[in-house]
Write an enzyme that holds these catalytic residues in place. Sequence first.
Site, PDB file in Angstrom:
ATOM      1  N   LYS A 125       0.865  -1.194   0.000  1.00 51.53           N
ATOM      2  CA  LYS A 125       0.000   0.000   0.000  1.00 51.53           C
ATOM      3  C   LYS A 125       0.889   1.227   0.000  1.00 51.53           C
ATOM      4  O   LYS A 125       2.044   1.151   0.416  1.00 51.53           O
ATOM      5  CB  LYS A 125      -0.893  -0.009   1.244  1.00 51.53           C
ATOM      6  CG  LYS A 125      -2.102   0.885   1.154  1.00 51.53           C
ATOM      7  CD  LYS A 125      -3.257   0.252   0.398  1.00 51.53           C
ATOM      8  CE  LYS A 125      -4.389   1.226   0.202  1.00 51.53           C
ATOM      9  NZ  LYS A 125      -5.601   0.575  -0.312  1.00 51.53           N
ATOM     10  N   ASP A 165      -7.093   4.606  -4.382  1.00 49.64           N
ATOM     11  CA  ASP A 165      -7.729   4.478  -3.060  1.00 49.64           C
ATOM     12  C   ASP A 165      -8.303   5.867  -2.772  1.00 49.64           C
ATOM     13  O   ASP A 165      -8.522   6.649  -3.724  1.00 49.64           O
ATOM     14  CB  ASP A 165      -6.696   4.047  -1.999  1.00 49.64           C
ATOM     15  CG  ASP A 165      -7.338   3.636  -0.666  1.00 49.64           C
ATOM     16  OD1 ASP A 165      -7.800   2.495  -0.556  1.00 49.64           O
ATOM     17  OD2 ASP A 165      -7.399   4.466   0.273  1.00 49.64           O
TER      18      ASP A 165
HETATM   19  P1  NDP Z   1     -12.833   8.116  -2.541  1.00 45.93           P
HETATM   20  O1  NDP Z   1     -11.765   9.105  -2.334  1.00 45.93           O
HETATM   21  O2  NDP Z   1     -13.356   7.904  -3.895  1.00 45.93           O
HETATM   22  O3  NDP Z   1     -14.065   8.448  -1.580  1.00 45.93           O
HETATM   23  C1  NDP Z   1     -13.907   8.507  -0.208  1.00 45.93           C
HETATM   24  C2  NDP Z   1     -15.236   8.919   0.414  1.00 45.93           C
HETATM   25  O4  NDP Z   1     -15.128   8.777   1.821  1.00 45.93           O
HETATM   26  C3  NDP Z   1     -15.593  10.363   0.139  1.00 45.93           C
HETATM   27  O5  NDP Z   1     -16.993  10.484   0.099  1.00 45.93           O
HETATM   28  C4  NDP Z   1     -15.026  11.075   1.357  1.00 45.93           C
HETATM   29  O6  NDP Z   1     -15.682  12.295   1.658  1.00 45.93           O
HETATM   30  C5  NDP Z   1     -15.292  10.064   2.450  1.00 45.93           C
HETATM   31  N1  NDP Z   1     -14.300  10.209   3.535  1.00 45.93           N
HETATM   32  C6  NDP Z   1     -12.943  10.172   3.433  1.00 45.93           C
HETATM   33  N2  NDP Z   1     -12.361  10.379   4.616  1.00 45.93           N
HETATM   34  C7  NDP Z   1     -13.356  10.568   5.481  1.00 45.93           C
HETATM   35  C8  NDP Z   1     -13.414  10.837   6.866  1.00 45.93           C
HETATM   36  N3  NDP Z   1     -12.299  10.973   7.600  1.00 45.93           N
HETATM   37  N4  NDP Z   1     -14.651  10.956   7.440  1.00 45.93           N
HETATM   38  C9  NDP Z   1     -15.789  10.791   6.700  1.00 45.93           C
HETATM   39  N5  NDP Z   1     -15.777  10.553   5.382  1.00 45.93           N
HETATM   40  C10 NDP Z   1     -14.609  10.455   4.790  1.00 45.93           C
HETATM   41  O7  NDP Z   1     -12.277   6.736  -1.925  1.00 45.93           O
HETATM   42  P2  NDP Z   1     -12.761   5.253  -2.225  1.00 45.93           P
HETATM   43  O8  NDP Z   1     -14.220   5.217  -2.422  1.00 45.93           O
HETATM   44  O9  NDP Z   1     -11.867   4.696  -3.250  1.00 45.93           O
HETATM   45  O10 NDP Z   1     -12.377   4.527  -0.852  1.00 45.93           O
HETATM   46  C11 NDP Z   1     -13.272   4.470   0.254  1.00 45.93           C
HETATM   47  C12 NDP Z   1     -12.839   3.350   1.182  1.00 45.93           C
HETATM   48  O11 NDP Z   1     -12.845   2.108   0.472  1.00 45.93           O
HETATM   49  C13 NDP Z   1     -11.435   3.469   1.771  1.00 45.93           C
HETATM   50  O12 NDP Z   1     -11.413   2.898   3.057  1.00 45.93           O
HETATM   51  C14 NDP Z   1     -10.599   2.600   0.838  1.00 45.93           C
HETATM   52  O13 NDP Z   1      -9.423   2.145   1.447  1.00 45.93           O
HETATM   53  C15 NDP Z   1     -11.582   1.471   0.588  1.00 45.93           C
HETATM   54  N6  NDP Z   1     -11.338   0.674  -0.598  1.00 45.93           N
HETATM   55  C16 NDP Z   1     -11.291   1.252  -1.837  1.00 45.93           C
HETATM   56  C17 NDP Z   1     -11.096   0.479  -2.954  1.00 45.93           C
HETATM   57  C18 NDP Z   1     -11.162   1.036  -4.333  1.00 45.93           C
HETATM   58  O14 NDP Z   1     -11.158   0.238  -5.283  1.00 45.93           O
HETATM   59  N7  NDP Z   1     -11.255   2.337  -4.524  1.00 45.93           N
HETATM   60  C19 NDP Z   1     -10.836  -0.964  -2.841  1.00 45.93           C
HETATM   61  C20 NDP Z   1     -10.999  -1.488  -1.508  1.00 45.93           C
HETATM   62  C21 NDP Z   1     -11.204  -0.680  -0.439  1.00 45.93           C
HETATM   63  P3  NDP Z   1     -14.948  13.687   1.349  1.00 45.93           P
HETATM   64  O15 NDP Z   1     -15.016  13.853  -0.131  1.00 45.93           O
HETATM   65  O16 NDP Z   1     -15.747  14.675   2.106  1.00 45.93           O
HETATM   66  O17 NDP Z   1     -13.544  13.550   1.858  1.00 45.93           O
END
Ligand code: NDP
Length: 446
Positions: A125, A165
Amino acid sequence: MSDIKSVLEEVTARYQQETEFVQAVNEVLRSVEVVARRDPDLAKFGIFDRIVEPERTIIFSVPWMDDEGDIHVNRGYRVQFNGAIGPYKGGLRFHPSVNLGIVKFLGFEQIFKNSLTGLPLGGGKGGSDFNPKGKSDTEIMRFCQSFILELSRYIGEDTDIPAGDIGVGAREIGFMYGMYRKIRGNFKGVITGKGISYNGSLVRTEATGYGLCYFMEEAIQDLKRKSFEGAKVTISGSGNVAIYAAEKAKEMGATVVAMSDSNGVIYHEKGIDVETIKSIKEVERERIKHYLSIHKDAEYVDGSDRIWDLACDIALPCATQNELGVQSALKLIGNGCYAVGAGANMPCTPEAITIFHQEGVIFGPGKAANAGGVAVSGLEMTQNALHYPWSFKRVDATLRKIMSRIYKSSKTAAWEYSDTQNLVDGANIAGFLKVASAMKAQGIAH
Ligand code: NDP
C-alpha cells in the site's frame, strides 16, 4: 520464533503511535490463534514475527509547485508488506491523514485480502499526506508527476503494482501512468485502474462497490434467507466504492436512502438518484449537500456519522477506517439493521463488530467484502499481459464468481476453525493459511 501472544505484545509496545496498524494486527492474529494451536510449526518458522514486519518501507519527499509558483513538499510512502504469494499489490491514498501507521495498516490488510481473491498477489500500500481537495487539475498533475517520479524506482509490472484508493481516482491514475510511461519508455501495465482508452479493464471502476453487493447478497441469502430486493440501504461516503455500491444495490432491488461525505449526510426517502451523485462527485467535484439543489425533497444533516442514526436493513460503510463505533452500532441495531458490509477498509471499531456478532447482525469484513477492487485489478493485469481486453460481461461474471468464492472460503474457515459464522475470523484465517504456507515453503534467507 515467537508465539502470537508475544508478537502482539511486541507490536503493541513498539508501534504505539501506529494505532490503526496495531488494531489491524490484533484482529488478524487473534483470529488465527486457533490455527497456531493446530500447527505449532507456524511459530517455529517465525511466521507471526515475519508477517507483521513489512518486507520493505519506502518514504520519500514529494516536492511540487502550485499555480502561483509556490513550492510545497509532501511525504510519500510505499510499504511493500508481503510478497510471498505474488508481486506487491495495493492502492495509493492521497489524504492529509496519511502517515506510516495508516499505510502499514492498509498494507497489512491487503496481504490477506489479496490472498482471499485466489489470485497470485502479494500485499502492499502507499500514498501521501497530500490533500487533493481544492487543488486545480494542473496542481494535481504536478503533484502526481513528482510522486511517481520517485515511486517509479520501486515499482514494476512483476514487482509492485499500485492502484487507486481515497483521493486517487481516474484523474490521478492517468497523470501517474502518463509520467511513468515517459520515465520508462515502455507501455507496461504497472498501475491498475487505468482508463479504458489506455489498457484499463472494464468493470474496474465499479468493481469494489459491485463486489461488495455480490458478497453481501450471498451472505444475506445464505445466513438470513433475505436479499437486497426490497431492502432499505444506507451507504456512507460518496466516492468510488460508495457510488458503485449504491448503483448495484439499486439494480438488485434495494432503495438506497442515504449517502454522505466527510461533512454530512443526505437522506432521500424515495431513493437516492445515483446519477446525480456521480455527476456531483465525479464531474463537478462538489460537496454532497449540492444534491439538495437538484432534488428539493431530499434532506441534509451536518456530521458524517449521523448516517448511522437512520433506519435501514443493510448498512454499507464505504468511507474510511473506524467511522462506525459502538454508539452507531447500537443505533443501527435498534433501528432494525440486520447486515453490515464493509466497503471501506476497517470502517468499524472492534467493539462495534463485537456488538454486531452478539446481536446476530451479519458482518462482512472489509478484507473479504471489498476485495472486488483488487480482484478486478488482478484481472486488469492478466488482460495487460495477454494484450487482449475482455468484455464487461466477462469481467463482471468473473468478479461475481470471485466474490462468491471469497464468501464461501471465509464461511468454511470460520466453521472449520471456530465452529461459528464469524466472517471476520473466517476471512482472516482463509487469507492467512495460503500466505503462511507460501512463507513456510520459501524458507528464510540467512
Ligand atoms: P474516494 O476518495 O473515492 O471516496 C472517499 C469517500 O469517503 C468520500 O466520500 C469522502 O468524503 C469520504 N471520507 C474520506 N475520509 C473521510 C473521513 N475521515 N470521514 C468521513 N468521510 C470520509 O475513496 P474510495 O471510495 O476509493 O475509498 C473508500 C474506502 O474504500 C477506503 O477505506 C478505501 O481504502 C476502501 N477501498 C477502496 C477500494 C477502491 O477500489 N477504490 C478498494 C478497496 C477498499 P470527502 O469527499 O468529504 O472527503
